[in-house]
Design a protein around this motif. Structure first.
Motif, PDB file in Angstrom:
ATOM      1  N   GLY A 271      52.758  10.800  41.443  1.00  0.00           N
ATOM      2  CA  GLY A 271      53.379  12.063  41.038  1.00  0.00           C
ATOM      3  C   GLY A 271      54.751  12.274  41.634  1.00  0.00           C
ATOM      4  N   ASP A 272      55.063  11.588  42.711  1.00  0.00           N
ATOM      5  CA  ASP A 272      56.363  11.738  43.365  1.00  0.00           C
ATOM      6  C   ASP A 272      57.361  10.660  42.956  1.00  0.00           C
ATOM      7  OD1 ASP A 272      55.541  13.995  44.793  1.00  0.00           O
ATOM      8  OD2 ASP A 272      54.736  12.770  46.421  1.00  0.00           O
ATOM      9  N   LEU A 273      56.947   9.737  42.126  1.00  0.00           N
ATOM     10  CA  LEU A 273      57.847   8.649  41.755  1.00  0.00           C
ATOM     11  C   LEU A 273      58.840   9.097  40.681  1.00  0.00           C
ATOM     12  CD1 LEU A 273      55.321   5.696  41.821  1.00  0.00           C
ATOM     13  CD2 LEU A 273      57.069   6.286  43.504  1.00  0.00           C
ATOM     14  N   PRO A 274      60.034   8.496  40.680  1.00  0.00           N
ATOM     15  CA  PRO A 274      61.103   8.980  39.810  1.00  0.00           C
ATOM     16  C   PRO A 274      61.023   8.550  38.348  1.00  0.00           C
ATOM     17  CG  PRO A 274      61.890   7.140  41.132  1.00  0.00           C
ATOM     18  CD  PRO A 274      60.497   7.460  41.603  1.00  0.00           C
ATOM     19  N   SER A 275      60.190   7.559  38.027  1.00  0.00           N
ATOM     20  CA  SER A 275      60.176   7.068  36.644  1.00  0.00           C
ATOM     21  C   SER A 275      58.812   6.494  36.286  1.00  0.00           C
ATOM     22  CB  SER A 275      61.232   5.976  36.455  1.00  0.00           C
ATOM     23  OG  SER A 275      60.868   4.811  37.177  1.00  0.00           O
ATOM     24  N   GLN A 276      58.602   6.345  34.999  1.00  0.00           N
ATOM     25  CA  GLN A 276      57.364   5.732  34.526  1.00  0.00           C
ATOM     26  C   GLN A 276      57.303   4.263  34.956  1.00  0.00           C
ATOM     27  OE1 GLN A 276      56.689   6.172  30.314  1.00  0.00           O
ATOM     28  NE2 GLN A 276      54.500   5.841  30.552  1.00  0.00           N
ATOM     29  N   ALA A 277      58.445   3.607  34.999  1.00  0.00           N
ATOM     30  CA  ALA A 277      58.481   2.208  35.442  1.00  0.00           C
ATOM     31  C   ALA A 277      58.014   2.099  36.897  1.00  0.00           C
ATOM     32  CB  ALA A 277      59.887   1.639  35.284  1.00  0.00           C
ATOM     33  N   ALA A 278      58.415   3.052  37.730  1.00  0.00           N
ATOM     34  CA  ALA A 278      57.984   3.048  39.127  1.00  0.00           C
ATOM     35  C   ALA A 278      56.477   3.264  39.228  1.00  0.00           C
ATOM     36  CB  ALA A 278      58.736   4.120  39.927  1.00  0.00           C
TER      37      ALA A 278
ATOM     38  N   SER B 137      39.329   4.728  48.917  1.00  0.00           N
ATOM     39  CA  SER B 137      40.278   5.644  49.561  1.00  0.00           C
ATOM     40  C   SER B 137      41.693   5.095  49.474  1.00  0.00           C
ATOM     41  CB  SER B 137      39.911   5.863  51.032  1.00  0.00           C
ATOM     42  OG  SER B 137      38.707   6.567  51.125  1.00  0.00           O
ATOM     43  N   TYR B 138      41.852   3.808  49.737  1.00  0.00           N
ATOM     44  CA  TYR B 138      43.160   3.153  49.653  1.00  0.00           C
ATOM     45  C   TYR B 138      43.753   3.337  48.246  1.00  0.00           C
ATOM     46  CZ  TYR B 138      46.143  -0.862  48.532  1.00  0.00           C
ATOM     47  OH  TYR B 138      47.145  -1.668  48.064  1.00  0.00           O
ATOM     48  N   CYS B 139      42.951   3.046  47.242  1.00  0.00           N
ATOM     49  CA  CYS B 139      43.435   3.153  45.856  1.00  0.00           C
ATOM     50  C   CYS B 139      43.814   4.583  45.497  1.00  0.00           C
ATOM     51  CB  CYS B 139      42.361   2.657  44.880  1.00  0.00           C
ATOM     52  SG  CYS B 139      42.055   0.894  44.967  1.00  0.00           S
ATOM     53  N   LEU B 140      42.955   5.524  45.832  1.00  0.00           N
ATOM     54  CA  LEU B 140      43.228   6.916  45.482  1.00  0.00           C
ATOM     55  C   LEU B 140      44.458   7.450  46.200  1.00  0.00           C
ATOM     56  CD1 LEU B 140      39.576   8.221  45.283  1.00  0.00           C
ATOM     57  CD2 LEU B 140      41.190   7.948  43.394  1.00  0.00           C
ATOM     58  N   HIS B 141      44.613   7.110  47.462  1.00  0.00           N
ATOM     59  CA  HIS B 141      45.800   7.560  48.198  1.00  0.00           C
ATOM     60  C   HIS B 141      47.057   6.905  47.651  1.00  0.00           C
ATOM     61  CE1 HIS B 141      43.948  10.099  51.181  1.00  0.00           C
ATOM     62  NE2 HIS B 141      43.042   9.179  51.409  1.00  0.00           N
TER      63      HIS B 141
ATOM     64  N   GLY C 127      57.692  14.025  39.600  1.00  0.00           N
ATOM     65  CA  GLY C 127      57.056  15.053  40.421  1.00  0.00           C
ATOM     66  C   GLY C 127      57.807  16.350  40.316  1.00  0.00           C
ATOM     67  N   SER C 128      57.070  17.453  40.402  1.00  0.00           N
ATOM     68  CA  SER C 128      57.684  18.766  40.311  1.00  0.00           C
ATOM     69  C   SER C 128      57.262  19.583  41.513  1.00  0.00           C
ATOM     70  CB  SER C 128      57.242  19.462  39.029  1.00  0.00           C
ATOM     71  OG  SER C 128      57.701  20.795  39.006  1.00  0.00           O
ATOM     72  N   HIS C 129      58.222  20.306  42.068  1.00  0.00           N
ATOM     73  CA  HIS C 129      57.911  21.129  43.220  1.00  0.00           C
ATOM     74  C   HIS C 129      57.735  22.582  42.822  1.00  0.00           C
ATOM     75  CE1 HIS C 129      58.486  17.812  45.930  1.00  0.00           C
ATOM     76  NE2 HIS C 129      59.607  17.530  45.309  1.00  0.00           N
ATOM     77  N   HIS C 130      57.844  22.915  41.525  1.00  0.00           N
ATOM     78  CA  HIS C 130      57.656  24.283  41.059  1.00  0.00           C
ATOM     79  C   HIS C 130      56.200  24.660  41.224  1.00  0.00           C
ATOM     80  CE1 HIS C 130      61.484  23.266  39.536  1.00  0.00           C
ATOM     81  NE2 HIS C 130      61.618  24.303  38.744  1.00  0.00           N
ATOM     82  N   GLY C 131      55.956  25.805  41.808  1.00  0.00           N
ATOM     83  CA  GLY C 131      54.587  26.266  41.970  1.00  0.00           C
ATOM     84  C   GLY C 131      53.819  25.471  42.994  1.00  0.00           C
TER      85      GLY C 131
END
Length: 119
Positions: free
Chosen positions: A64-71, A54-58, A2-6
């Motif tokens: 996007g906030d997870l630290p790795s592709q494995a996560a 809704s559950y799945c989409l949320h 995840g990126s917080h830029h912009g």
């Protein structure tokens, strides 16, 4: 990942009418796929397809906030396990998902599967 830029720009883009329309279309598409899967027995049928969409989409929005592709892969696996019919508690009656079943509920969102109160 995840990126917080912009993030201000991102937030304003996520409020636009075109984005809302696209989100609604995506929700409808996922809802239809889940309804088809429930009819075929490959998706749990104890939760309304719209609610499950809704559950799945949320859940997947958190990727996007997870630290790795494995996560991200683990999140997808957990989300898929949640829609699988084996996730339906066999010993419990089907959950009521209509709003009349929850008179004090205001937001239209139901608790995540497995987080309901035991009465």
């Amino acid at each position: 990942m995840g990126s917080h830029h912009g993030s201000g720009l991102t937030a304003s883009l996520h409020r636009g009418p075109r984005v809302v329309q696209a989100q609604e279309q995506l929700h409808s598409m996922i809802e239809e796929l889940l309804a088809d899967g429930a009819r075929q027995g490959s998706v749990r049928g104890d939760i309304a397809p719209g609610e499950l969409a809704s559950y799945c989409l949320h859940a997947l929005a958190a990727a996007g906030d997870l630290p790795s592709q494995a996560a991200v892969h683990r999140l997808v696996a957990v989300t898929l396990a949640g829609v699988h019919p084996a996730a339906t508690p066999a010993a419990k009656p089907a959950l009521r998902t209509d709003t009349a079943a929850r008179p004090g509920h205001r937001s239209g969102h139901q608790p995540a599967p497995g987080s309901h109160r035991h009465e």
